[in-house]
Design an enzyme around this catalytic site. Structure first.
Site, PDB file in Angstrom:
ATOM      1  N   HIS A   1       0.763  -1.061   0.031  1.00 37.16           N
ATOM      2  CA  HIS A   1      -0.225  -0.029  -0.112  1.00 37.16           C
ATOM      3  C   HIS A   1       1.035   1.333  -0.383  1.00 37.16           C
ATOM      4  CE1 HIS A   1      -3.457  -2.601   0.611  1.00 37.16           C
ATOM      5  NE2 HIS A   1      -2.965  -2.650   1.548  1.00 37.16           N
TER       6      HIS A   1
ATOM      7  N   ASP B   1      -4.623  -7.862  -2.353  1.00 38.32           N
ATOM      8  CA  ASP B   1      -4.973  -7.932  -1.061  1.00 38.32           C
ATOM      9  C   ASP B   1      -6.443  -8.711  -0.697  1.00 38.32           C
ATOM     10  OD1 ASP B   1      -4.835  -6.986   1.619  1.00 38.32           O
ATOM     11  OD2 ASP B   1      -5.316  -4.995   1.387  1.00 38.32           O
TER      12      ASP B   1
END
Length: 244
Positions: A59, A110
């Site tokens: 991220h 994710d």
């Protein structure tokens, strides 16, 4: 994880193994880290541990300019998850600035909002276009084609993050390949790097015709062998019922 736990984990693993950590995904995480330590998450990480090319920072959405430069200089990969970050309203990673400083990135699913390379790379680029209100944001000095740059950079960054010899058609690398359907109207007559642009920005995963993994064809003509076998089993089971 606490700093002590991170240190404990790093001491207990092979020093050549990849290290993945989720960091600075949401602004709330940054605010909490500042309140607790007086430092931003990425700043704290680099101050306390020797982050290098074996690290993948997943991220890193809320990275400031200094952190962007530091991540690029360290050689760490940023694992960007565009569809998940959009789904959760996390924000947009400063990908243009990161790429311009030579940063390496990969993509991931994710939370499995999507497991499509097309969606992930398309929205990585589109997010930057929306942010900067300009077209064609992610490309390299020696690769002006956006689609080819995105795909090539994601392959290289993903291979680095995995610590495996994948992502290239080269001796000594695992034979993983996909074949796109050149007969499809979207790709018919298109050649070179423009194929990747057409696929990523106007196509879908359904344009994948064949898939090879470690030298074995696991999908051919758009179908997995298990799918074909399941179809045969279903046909055999239903045939007596249709005959009644």
């Amino acid at each position: 994880m606490t700093p002590e736990e991170i240190t404990h984990v790093l001491r207990g693993v092979n020093p050549n193994m990849p290290v993945h950590i989720h960091i600075a995904e949401q602004q709330g995480e940054v605010d909490a880290c500042l309140e607790w330590s007086g430092k931003r998450p990425i700043q704290l990480l680099y101050d306390r541990w020797p982050v290098d090319q074996r690290w993948c920072l997943v991220h890193a959405t809320h990275a400031d300019a200094d952190e962007v430069a530091q991540m690029a200089k360290s050689g760490a990969v940023v694992g960007i998850c565009p569809t998940t970050e959009a789904n959760l309203g996390d924000g947009l990673f400063p990908a243009v600035a990161f790429a311009q400083t030579g940063g390496q990135f990969g993509i991931g699913s994710d939370s499995h909002v999507s497991v499509s390379v097309v969606e992930e790379l398309r929205w990585l680029e589109y997010g930057q276009r929306l942010k900067h209100e300009r077209r064609n944001r992610l490309y390299g000095g020696n690769q002006p084609n956006v689609g080819a740059y995105l795909y090539g950079a994601a392959l290289a960054g993903g291979a680095q993050a995995l610590g495996q010899k994948v992502g290239r058609i080269e001796a000594g690398y695992q034979a993983d390949m996909i074949v796109l359907d050149g007969r499809h109207p979207m790709l018919d007559g298109v050649s070179g790097d423009n194929v990747l642009g057409r696929w990523l920005f106007a196509g879908t995963d359904r344009l994948i015709h064949d898939v090879m993994v470690a030298g074995d064809w696991v999908v051919q003509d758009g179908r997995h062998p298990d799918e074909i076998e399941a179809g045969r089993a279903f046909a055999a089971a239903i045939r007596p019922l249709l005959a009644e």
